[in-house]
Design a protein around this motif. Structure first.
Motif, PDB file in Angstrom:
ATOM      1  N   LEU A  74      -1.410 -25.895  88.389  1.00 15.19           N
ATOM      2  CA  LEU A  74      -1.115 -24.713  87.574  1.00 15.19           C
ATOM      3  C   LEU A  74       0.294 -24.182  87.818  1.00 15.19           C
ATOM      4  O   LEU A  74       0.901 -23.613  86.916  1.00 15.19           O
ATOM      5  CB  LEU A  74      -2.137 -23.606  87.854  1.00 15.19           C
ATOM      6  CG  LEU A  74      -3.599 -23.951  87.541  1.00 15.19           C
ATOM      7  CD1 LEU A  74      -4.494 -22.761  87.858  1.00 15.19           C
ATOM      8  CD2 LEU A  74      -3.760 -24.372  86.087  1.00 15.19           C
ATOM      9  N   TRP A  75       0.777 -24.342  89.049  1.00 12.68           N
ATOM     10  CA  TRP A  75       2.141 -23.911  89.348  1.00 12.68           C
ATOM     11  C   TRP A  75       2.719 -24.725  90.494  1.00 12.68           C
ATOM     12  O   TRP A  75       2.000 -25.468  91.169  1.00 12.68           O
ATOM     13  CB  TRP A  75       2.211 -22.416  89.638  1.00 12.68           C
ATOM     14  CG  TRP A  75       1.721 -21.922  90.987  1.00 12.68           C
ATOM     15  CD1 TRP A  75       1.021 -22.617  91.942  1.00 12.68           C
ATOM     16  CD2 TRP A  75       1.912 -20.604  91.523  1.00 12.68           C
ATOM     17  NE1 TRP A  75       0.753 -21.821  93.023  1.00 12.68           N
ATOM     18  CE2 TRP A  75       1.287 -20.586  92.801  1.00 12.68           C
ATOM     19  CE3 TRP A  75       2.544 -19.458  91.069  1.00 12.68           C
ATOM     20  CZ2 TRP A  75       1.280 -19.442  93.599  1.00 12.68           C
ATOM     21  CZ3 TRP A  75       2.531 -18.327  91.877  1.00 12.68           C
ATOM     22  CH2 TRP A  75       1.904 -18.320  93.114  1.00 12.68           C
ATOM     23  N   ASN A 123       6.550 -21.202  90.410  1.00 12.02           N
ATOM     24  CA  ASN A 123       6.940 -21.507  89.033  1.00 12.02           C
ATOM     25  C   ASN A 123       5.732 -22.016  88.250  1.00 12.02           C
ATOM     26  O   ASN A 123       5.172 -23.069  88.574  1.00 12.02           O
ATOM     27  CB  ASN A 123       8.047 -22.566  89.016  1.00 12.02           C
ATOM     28  CG  ASN A 123       9.322 -22.070  89.672  1.00 12.02           C
ATOM     29  OD1 ASN A 123       9.749 -20.944  89.438  1.00 12.02           O
ATOM     30  ND2 ASN A 123       9.932 -22.909  90.500  1.00 12.02           N
ATOM     31  N   LEU A 124       5.330 -21.262  87.240  1.00 12.97           N
ATOM     32  CA  LEU A 124       4.218 -21.680  86.393  1.00 12.97           C
ATOM     33  C   LEU A 124       4.647 -22.889  85.572  1.00 12.97           C
ATOM     34  O   LEU A 124       5.772 -22.951  85.085  1.00 12.97           O
ATOM     35  CB  LEU A 124       3.806 -20.552  85.445  1.00 12.97           C
ATOM     36  CG  LEU A 124       3.431 -19.205  86.063  1.00 12.97           C
ATOM     37  CD1 LEU A 124       3.044 -18.226  84.959  1.00 12.97           C
ATOM     38  CD2 LEU A 124       2.296 -19.361  87.062  1.00 12.97           C
ATOM     39  N   TYR A 125       3.743 -23.846  85.422  1.00 11.56           N
ATOM     40  CA  TYR A 125       4.078 -25.004  84.598  1.00 11.56           C
ATOM     41  C   TYR A 125       4.179 -24.594  83.131  1.00 11.56           C
ATOM     42  O   TYR A 125       3.442 -23.715  82.662  1.00 11.56           O
ATOM     43  CB  TYR A 125       3.048 -26.114  84.789  1.00 11.56           C
ATOM     44  CG  TYR A 125       3.203 -26.830  86.115  1.00 11.56           C
ATOM     45  CD1 TYR A 125       4.375 -27.527  86.410  1.00 11.56           C
ATOM     46  CD2 TYR A 125       2.209 -26.792  87.076  1.00 11.56           C
ATOM     47  CE1 TYR A 125       4.547 -28.174  87.629  1.00 11.56           C
ATOM     48  CE2 TYR A 125       2.364 -27.436  88.301  1.00 11.56           C
ATOM     49  CZ  TYR A 125       3.536 -28.120  88.565  1.00 11.56           C
ATOM     50  OH  TYR A 125       3.703 -28.750  89.772  1.00 11.56           O
ATOM     51  N   LEU A 142       1.518 -22.969  80.361  1.00  8.54           N
ATOM     52  CA  LEU A 142       0.277 -22.632  81.069  1.00  8.54           C
ATOM     53  C   LEU A 142      -0.512 -21.521  80.378  1.00  8.54           C
ATOM     54  O   LEU A 142      -1.688 -21.690  80.067  1.00  8.54           O
ATOM     55  CB  LEU A 142       0.584 -22.222  82.514  1.00  8.54           C
ATOM     56  CG  LEU A 142      -0.643 -21.816  83.340  1.00  8.54           C
ATOM     57  CD1 LEU A 142      -1.562 -23.007  83.559  1.00  8.54           C
ATOM     58  CD2 LEU A 142      -0.225 -21.212  84.681  1.00  8.54           C
ATOM     59  N   GLU A 143       0.121 -20.385  80.154  1.00 10.51           N
ATOM     60  CA  GLU A 143      -0.624 -19.257  79.586  1.00 10.51           C
ATOM     61  C   GLU A 143      -1.181 -19.590  78.206  1.00 10.51           C
ATOM     62  O   GLU A 143      -2.352 -19.318  77.916  1.00 10.51           O
ATOM     63  CB  GLU A 143       0.257 -18.013  79.498  1.00 10.51           C
ATOM     64  CG  GLU A 143      -0.503 -16.817  78.931  1.00 10.51           C
ATOM     65  CD  GLU A 143       0.294 -15.529  78.926  1.00 10.51           C
ATOM     66  OE1 GLU A 143      -0.253 -14.509  78.443  1.00 10.51           O
ATOM     67  OE2 GLU A 143       1.447 -15.531  79.394  1.00 10.51           O
ATOM     68  N   PHE A 162      -1.343 -15.755  93.031  1.00  9.46           N
ATOM     69  CA  PHE A 162      -1.078 -16.504  91.800  1.00  9.46           C
ATOM     70  C   PHE A 162      -1.505 -15.697  90.575  1.00  9.46           C
ATOM     71  O   PHE A 162      -0.760 -15.592  89.593  1.00  9.46           O
ATOM     72  CB  PHE A 162      -1.817 -17.841  91.823  1.00  9.46           C
ATOM     73  CG  PHE A 162      -1.954 -18.475  90.463  1.00  9.46           C
ATOM     74  CD1 PHE A 162      -0.874 -19.117  89.872  1.00  9.46           C
ATOM     75  CD2 PHE A 162      -3.153 -18.398  89.764  1.00  9.46           C
ATOM     76  CE1 PHE A 162      -0.985 -19.678  88.596  1.00  9.46           C
ATOM     77  CE2 PHE A 162      -3.280 -18.957  88.494  1.00  9.46           C
ATOM     78  CZ  PHE A 162      -2.191 -19.599  87.912  1.00  9.46           C
ATOM     79  N   HIS A 203       0.913 -12.802  89.896  1.00 11.67           N
ATOM     80  CA  HIS A 203       2.210 -13.207  89.345  1.00 11.67           C
ATOM     81  C   HIS A 203       2.083 -13.782  87.934  1.00 11.67           C
ATOM     82  O   HIS A 203       2.971 -13.583  87.099  1.00 11.67           O
ATOM     83  CB  HIS A 203       2.887 -14.222  90.269  1.00 11.67           C
ATOM     84  CG  HIS A 203       3.578 -13.598  91.432  1.00 11.67           C
ATOM     85  ND1 HIS A 203       4.856 -13.084  91.375  1.00 11.67           N
ATOM     86  CD2 HIS A 203       3.153 -13.359  92.696  1.00 11.67           C
ATOM     87  CE1 HIS A 203       5.190 -12.568  92.542  1.00 11.67           C
ATOM     88  NE2 HIS A 203       4.175 -12.722  93.364  1.00 11.67           N
ATOM     89  N   SER A 204       0.999 -14.485  87.681  1.00 13.49           N
ATOM     90  CA  SER A 204       0.833 -15.120  86.369  1.00 13.49           C
ATOM     91  C   SER A 204       0.265 -14.163  85.324  1.00 13.49           C
ATOM     92  O   SER A 204       0.367 -14.419  84.123  1.00 13.49           O
ATOM     93  CB  SER A 204      -0.096 -16.330  86.489  1.00 13.49           C
ATOM     94  OG  SER A 204      -1.413 -15.927  86.846  1.00 13.49           O
TER      95      SER A 204
END
Length: 211
Positions: free
Chosen positions: A16-17, A91-93, A96-97, A123, A126-127
Motif C-alpha cells: 500500500l505504501w 509514500n502512498l503508491y 491507492l485512494e 498509515f 497519513h493516508s
C-alpha cells in the motif's frame, strides 16, 4: 478461484505504501543513541527485511548483540519509528485512494501486517483512508505469525472468500498457511515462487476485480 471473493486483506509495506526511507531514518536515530552498533542502517537494508516480524528482524540484523542489547535496541527503534512515522509517514503508491474507494463499493477491505502496534494506525492517519479499512491486525498485538493474524481477521469478521495481497515470500507463505488465495504485488520488495494472480500496480486490482 477469485470469482466469489467477498473481501481483500492487504499487507502494508511494499503493498500500500513505501515507508522504508522513514523507517531507515528512524532506526538510524535509534542506533545513534547506543554505542554497541557500528553499522549504519540503509533503505536497502530495510527493504531486505520488510515483511519479517519485529523479533526476526533484530535476530537477523543484530545476531552479534546480546539478547539484552537486542531488546534494548528494538525498544528504542520502535519508539523512534512511531515518532518518525507520525511526523513523516511514507509514500502512498500511485492510485491507492482511487482504487481502494472503487473496491470498497463491492468488497470489504482489511490490513494484516507484521509491524508493531501503532504503525497501521499511522498509515491510516497519513493516508486518510480510515473509512475504507474495516479492520486490521498486526504482529505487535499478540506476537502471532501473519498466517494466524489472517485467520483471526477472517474468523472475527466472518469472511467467506477473502484474498490476501502482498509482495514478499513471507506474504505468500502466510496466505498459503491461512488457506487464502494470494495476489502478488510485483511492484513491492520481494519475489515469490507462485501466486493466484499478479498485479504490477495498485490500479491493476480494479482490472482484476471490477472489470
Amino acid at each position: 478461484m477469485l470469482k466469489n471473493t467477498d473481501s481483500i486483506i492487504f499487507d502494508l509495506d511494499g503493498t500500500l505504501w513505501d515507508a522504508t526511507a522513514t523507517v531507515a531514518k528512524a532506526w538510524q536515530a535509534a542506533i545513534d543513541k547506543v554505542d554497541y552498533v557500528q553499522d549504519e542502517i540503509t533503505v536497502q537494508k530495510v527493504q531486505s527485511i520488510t515483511g519479517m516480524t519485529y523479533d526476526a528482524i533484530y535476530d537477523k540484523l543484530y545476531a552479534y548483540l546480546s539478547t539484552e542489547q537486542r531488546n534494548e535496541l528494538k525498544a528504542i527503534c520502535a519508539k523512534e519509528e512511531l515518532e518518525h512515522m507520525n511526523k513523516q509517514g511514507g509514500n502512498l503508491y500511485e492510485g491507492l485512494e482511487k482504487t481502494l474507494r472503487a473496491l470498497k463499493e463491492r468488497y470489504r477491505l482489511f490490513i494484516v501486517s507484521n509491524c508493531q502496534m501503532g504503525y497501521i494506525e499511522s498509515f491510516l492517519e497519513h493516508s486518510k483512508l480510515h473509512d475504507l479499512i474495516e479492520g486490521h491486525q498486526c504482529y505487535g498485538t499478540k506476537s502471532l505469525q501473519k498466517s494466524e493474524n489472517i485467520k483471526e481477521i477472517v474468523a472475527r469478521h466472518q469472511l467467506a472468500n477473502p484474498v490476501y495481497v502482498g509482495d514478499t515470500l513471507g506474504d505468500y507463505e502466510a496466505s498459503k498457511k491461512a488457506g487464502v488465495p494470494f495476489i502478488y504485488a510485483s511492484y513491492g520488495f520481494g519475489d515469490v515462487p507462485g501466486y493466484d494472480a499478479r498485479i504490477d500496480s495498485i490500479p491493476d486490482l480494479e482490472k482484476l476485480f471490477l472489470s
